[in-house]
Design an enzyme around this catalytic site. Sequence first.
Site, PDB file in Angstrom:
ATOM      1  N   ARG A  70      -7.250  -3.017 -15.982  1.00  0.00           N
ATOM      2  CA  ARG A  70      -5.871  -2.636 -16.351  1.00  0.00           C
ATOM      3  C   ARG A  70      -5.538  -1.170 -16.045  1.00  0.00           C
ATOM      4  NH1 ARG A  70      -7.173  -5.713 -20.980  1.00  0.00           N
ATOM      5  NH2 ARG A  70      -6.530  -7.875 -20.656  1.00  0.00           N
ATOM      6  N   LYS A  94       3.798   3.973  -5.065  1.00  0.00           N
ATOM      7  CA  LYS A  94       3.935   2.562  -4.653  1.00  0.00           C
ATOM      8  C   LYS A  94       2.597   2.110  -4.084  1.00  0.00           C
ATOM      9  CE  LYS A  94       8.821   1.936  -3.628  1.00  0.00           C
ATOM     10  NZ  LYS A  94       9.820   1.642  -2.584  1.00  0.00           N
ATOM     11  N   GLU A 134       8.916   8.527   9.614  1.00  0.00           N
ATOM     12  CA  GLU A 134       9.228   8.722   8.185  1.00  0.00           C
ATOM     13  C   GLU A 134       9.732  10.144   7.929  1.00  0.00           C
ATOM     14  OE1 GLU A 134       9.393   6.203   6.257  1.00  0.00           O
ATOM     15  OE2 GLU A 134       7.660   4.851   6.376  1.00  0.00           O
ATOM     16  N   LYS A 164      10.583  13.832  -1.029  1.00  0.00           N
ATOM     17  CA  LYS A 164      10.098  12.613  -1.699  1.00  0.00           C
ATOM     18  C   LYS A 164       9.839  12.887  -3.178  1.00  0.00           C
ATOM     19  CE  LYS A 164       7.628   8.457  -1.603  1.00  0.00           C
ATOM     20  NZ  LYS A 164       6.893   7.448  -0.881  1.00  0.00           N
ATOM     21  N   GLU A 213      12.542   2.947  -8.755  1.00  0.00           N
ATOM     22  CA  GLU A 213      13.558   2.465  -7.816  1.00  0.00           C
ATOM     23  C   GLU A 213      14.691   1.693  -8.494  1.00  0.00           C
ATOM     24  OE1 GLU A 213      11.943   1.575  -3.886  1.00  0.00           O
ATOM     25  OE2 GLU A 213      13.461   0.021  -3.680  1.00  0.00           O
ATOM     26  N   ARG A 250      15.919   5.926  -5.258  1.00  0.00           N
ATOM     27  CA  ARG A 250      14.653   5.808  -4.522  1.00  0.00           C
ATOM     28  C   ARG A 250      14.776   4.812  -3.369  1.00  0.00           C
ATOM     29  NH1 ARG A 250       8.310   5.726  -6.427  1.00  0.00           N
ATOM     30  NH2 ARG A 250       7.529   5.482  -4.309  1.00  0.00           N
ATOM     31  N   ASN A 273      14.106   3.744   1.776  1.00  0.00           N
ATOM     32  CA  ASN A 273      13.855   2.545   2.582  1.00  0.00           C
ATOM     33  C   ASN A 273      14.850   2.383   3.720  1.00  0.00           C
ATOM     34  OD1 ASN A 273      11.512   1.512   1.407  1.00  0.00           O
ATOM     35  ND2 ASN A 273      12.671   0.817  -0.360  1.00  0.00           N
ATOM     36  N   HIS A 318      13.941   0.092   6.548  1.00  0.00           N
ATOM     37  CA  HIS A 318      12.734  -0.646   6.171  1.00  0.00           C
ATOM     38  C   HIS A 318      12.947  -2.156   6.069  1.00  0.00           C
ATOM     39  CE1 HIS A 318      11.094   3.304   5.538  1.00  0.00           C
ATOM     40  NE2 HIS A 318       9.965   2.846   5.044  1.00  0.00           N
ATOM     41  N   HIS A 375      10.438  -4.069   8.006  1.00  0.00           N
ATOM     42  CA  HIS A 375       9.471  -4.994   7.404  1.00  0.00           C
ATOM     43  C   HIS A 375       9.563  -6.369   8.068  1.00  0.00           C
ATOM     44  CE1 HIS A 375       9.073  -2.537   3.399  1.00  0.00           C
ATOM     45  NE2 HIS A 375       8.381  -2.031   4.379  1.00  0.00           N
ATOM     46  N   HIS A 380       3.957   0.626  11.317  1.00  0.00           N
ATOM     47  CA  HIS A 380       4.999   0.722  10.297  1.00  0.00           C
ATOM     48  C   HIS A 380       6.128   1.673  10.741  1.00  0.00           C
ATOM     49  CE1 HIS A 380       6.838   0.698   6.352  1.00  0.00           C
ATOM     50  NE2 HIS A 380       6.778   2.012   6.312  1.00  0.00           N
TER      51      HIS A 380
HETATM   52  P1  NAD Z   1      -2.952   3.118   8.675  1.00  0.00           P
HETATM   53  O1  NAD Z   1      -3.424   3.341   7.314  1.00  0.00           O
HETATM   54  O2  NAD Z   1      -3.210   1.806   9.304  1.00  0.00           O
HETATM   55  O3  NAD Z   1      -3.552   4.259   9.606  1.00  0.00           O
HETATM   56  C1  NAD Z   1      -3.227   4.266  10.964  1.00  0.00           C
HETATM   57  C2  NAD Z   1      -4.490   4.294  11.854  1.00  0.00           C
HETATM   58  O4  NAD Z   1      -5.009   5.617  11.897  1.00  0.00           O
HETATM   59  C3  NAD Z   1      -5.622   3.419  11.372  1.00  0.00           C
HETATM   60  O5  NAD Z   1      -6.280   2.853  12.470  1.00  0.00           O
HETATM   61  C4  NAD Z   1      -6.535   4.426  10.668  1.00  0.00           C
HETATM   62  O6  NAD Z   1      -7.867   4.004  10.595  1.00  0.00           O
HETATM   63  C5  NAD Z   1      -6.393   5.616  11.559  1.00  0.00           C
HETATM   64  N1  NAD Z   1      -6.648   6.911  10.937  1.00  0.00           N
HETATM   65  C6  NAD Z   1      -6.342   7.303   9.683  1.00  0.00           C
HETATM   66  N2  NAD Z   1      -6.586   8.613   9.553  1.00  0.00           N
HETATM   67  C7  NAD Z   1      -7.082   9.044  10.734  1.00  0.00           C
HETATM   68  C8  NAD Z   1      -7.508  10.302  11.218  1.00  0.00           C
HETATM   69  N3  NAD Z   1      -7.408  11.397  10.485  1.00  0.00           N
HETATM   70  N4  NAD Z   1      -7.980  10.366  12.479  1.00  0.00           N
HETATM   71  C9  NAD Z   1      -8.027   9.267  13.267  1.00  0.00           C
HETATM   72  N5  NAD Z   1      -7.613   8.056  12.873  1.00  0.00           N
HETATM   73  C10 NAD Z   1      -7.139   7.955  11.625  1.00  0.00           C
HETATM   74  O7  NAD Z   1      -1.384   3.355   8.797  1.00  0.00           O
HETATM   75  P2  NAD Z   1      -0.415   4.455   8.197  1.00  0.00           P
HETATM   76  O8  NAD Z   1       0.607   4.672   9.221  1.00  0.00           O
HETATM   77  O9  NAD Z   1      -1.150   5.617   7.652  1.00  0.00           O
HETATM   78  O10 NAD Z   1       0.228   3.708   6.942  1.00  0.00           O
HETATM   79  C11 NAD Z   1       0.995   2.541   7.118  1.00  0.00           C
HETATM   80  C12 NAD Z   1       0.949   1.755   5.832  1.00  0.00           C
HETATM   81  O11 NAD Z   1       1.516   2.538   4.796  1.00  0.00           O
HETATM   82  C13 NAD Z   1       1.739   0.466   5.880  1.00  0.00           C
HETATM   83  O12 NAD Z   1       1.002  -0.551   5.299  1.00  0.00           O
HETATM   84  C14 NAD Z   1       2.973   0.775   5.072  1.00  0.00           C
HETATM   85  O13 NAD Z   1       3.507  -0.363   4.464  1.00  0.00           O
HETATM   86  C15 NAD Z   1       2.427   1.739   4.068  1.00  0.00           C
HETATM   87  N6  NAD Z   1       3.425   2.617   3.470  1.00  0.00           N
HETATM   88  C16 NAD Z   1       3.419   2.750   2.119  1.00  0.00           C
HETATM   89  C17 NAD Z   1       4.310   3.606   1.503  1.00  0.00           C
HETATM   90  C18 NAD Z   1       4.239   3.816   0.036  1.00  0.00           C
HETATM   91  O14 NAD Z   1       5.149   4.448  -0.515  1.00  0.00           O
HETATM   92  N7  NAD Z   1       3.199   3.342  -0.630  1.00  0.00           N
HETATM   93  C19 NAD Z   1       5.228   4.331   2.282  1.00  0.00           C
HETATM   94  C20 NAD Z   1       5.204   4.171   3.663  1.00  0.00           C
HETATM   95  C21 NAD Z   1       4.298   3.305   4.241  1.00  0.00           C
HETATM   96  N1  GLY Z   2       8.301   4.606   0.978  1.00  0.00           N
HETATM   97  C1  GLY Z   2       9.327   4.240   0.080  1.00  0.00           C
HETATM   98  C2  GLY Z   2       9.098   4.699  -1.312  1.00  0.00           C
HETATM   99  O1  GLY Z   2       8.094   5.305  -1.619  1.00  0.00           O
HETATM  100  O2  GLY Z   2       9.897   4.442  -2.153  1.00  0.00           O
END
Ligand code: NAD
Ligand code: GLY
Length: 358
Positions: free
Chosen positions: A118, A140, A182, A224, A234, A238, A242, A245, A249, A262
């Site tokens: 939890r 998130k 972003e 942010k 949200e 917030r 998006n 998005h 998505h 993404h």
């Molecule tokens: P990712 O986590 O897949 O990383 C991208 C690639 O880069 C991967 O292959 C990873 O292994 C590699 N990598 C990471 N750090 C590295 C480094 N320093 N050097 C070399 N390679 C490296 O993708 P991302 O773009 O970081 O994140 C996308 C994800 O984030 C999606 O799932 C999206 O939905 C999510 N997201 C979440 C939020 C949130 O608020 N929680 C906001 C935006 C996106």
């Molecule tokens: N990436 C959208 C949010 O954090 O709300």
Amino acid sequence: MISLKVDLGERSYPILIGKNLLDKEGLLQQYIPGNSALIVSNETVAPLYLDRVVNSLKNINVKTLVLPDGEKYKNQDTLNTIYDCLLTNRLDRNTTLIALGGGVIGDLTGFAAASYQRGVHFIQIPTTLLAQVDSSVGGKTGINHPMGKNMIGAFYQPRAVIADTETLRTLEDRELSSGIAEVIKYGLIRDIEFLQWLEANIDKLLNRNTVALAYAIDRSCKNKAEIVAADEREGGQRALLNLGHTFGHAIETGMGYGNWLHGEAVASGMIMAARLSQHLGKISTDDVNRVVNIIERAHLPVNAPDKMSPEKFIELMSIDKKVSDGVLKLVLFESIGKAIITSDYSQEALIEAIKESY
Ligand code: NAD
Ligand code: GLY
């Protein structure tokens, strides 16, 4: 080192941005309350950075878990792998889960932290630009479902975000651009001065100029942090984060997780949002071109994927999280630099905007 604060009362936390923070003595350690931690990373990031993080921790029982790399692994099976590791190692409620990687690792690990026993302590060490400017901040967390992106998850804030800008040196160009999508988003939704700065400095970001990158991360995180502090769960503003998005998505789900990054999907989606806003008389053709231009200059896609029909978009968008009581709200432009969330658009205009994007 730049230090920002996400102001959430008792759950406030710092965002620390700077060079070589990964193994800065005592930095990470001060945010670990108990005597155990599990660092979750992936097979790409772990060989680059995991040892440095592990070795920076003293007198703590540190376990590590290296997951497969990719958006397609942001799912229930991989989440179970984290639970298995926590249970096998008898890690208790006072343990700290540390995400070392991009947004995929951050979202997965955060959701494991939110749900294991939890809720256990959680720290984000984002290593992609996208994670440093967006996903590590704001709490998130979650996983994808085959039918929809990020459909299962929880709001769960970290105790700290530690963004080491040096880790961006090893990032592939395509991933850097994905993160810039972003960054552009903040300019488009609420920070016109930042958009102007991006228009003047986008090449510096693409060339990994360290001063420009640090500025963009700082300004993005400030934007942010302000939004999250005002509307953590949200209820209102917030949702502006998006922009693009809902379209994006749909692209990620429709094309198969991981085929469009993404940020690439969001970039294409922000242009669709601009086109729809133009149909509604909110912005001009020149404004749409301005959005297209900055996205194109960041080496991001400006068109919808050929393989996805407008009908597929509409089908996938109808299960977006912004559907409430059967009505889909979209983030659109009131003007460039000012986004709104609205359901005041016609289905015909939406379909037309998508059709114009091929
Ligand atoms: P990712 O986590 O897949 O990383 C991208 C690639 O880069 C991967 O292959 C990873 O292994 C590699 N990598 C990471 N750090 C590295 C480094 N320093 N050097 C070399 N390679 C490296 O993708 P991302 O773009 O970081 O994140 C996308 C994800 O984030 C999606 O799932 C999206 O939905 C999510 N997201 C979440 C939020 C949130 O608020 N929680 C906001 C935006 C996106
Ligand atoms: N990436 C959208 C949010 O954090 O709300």
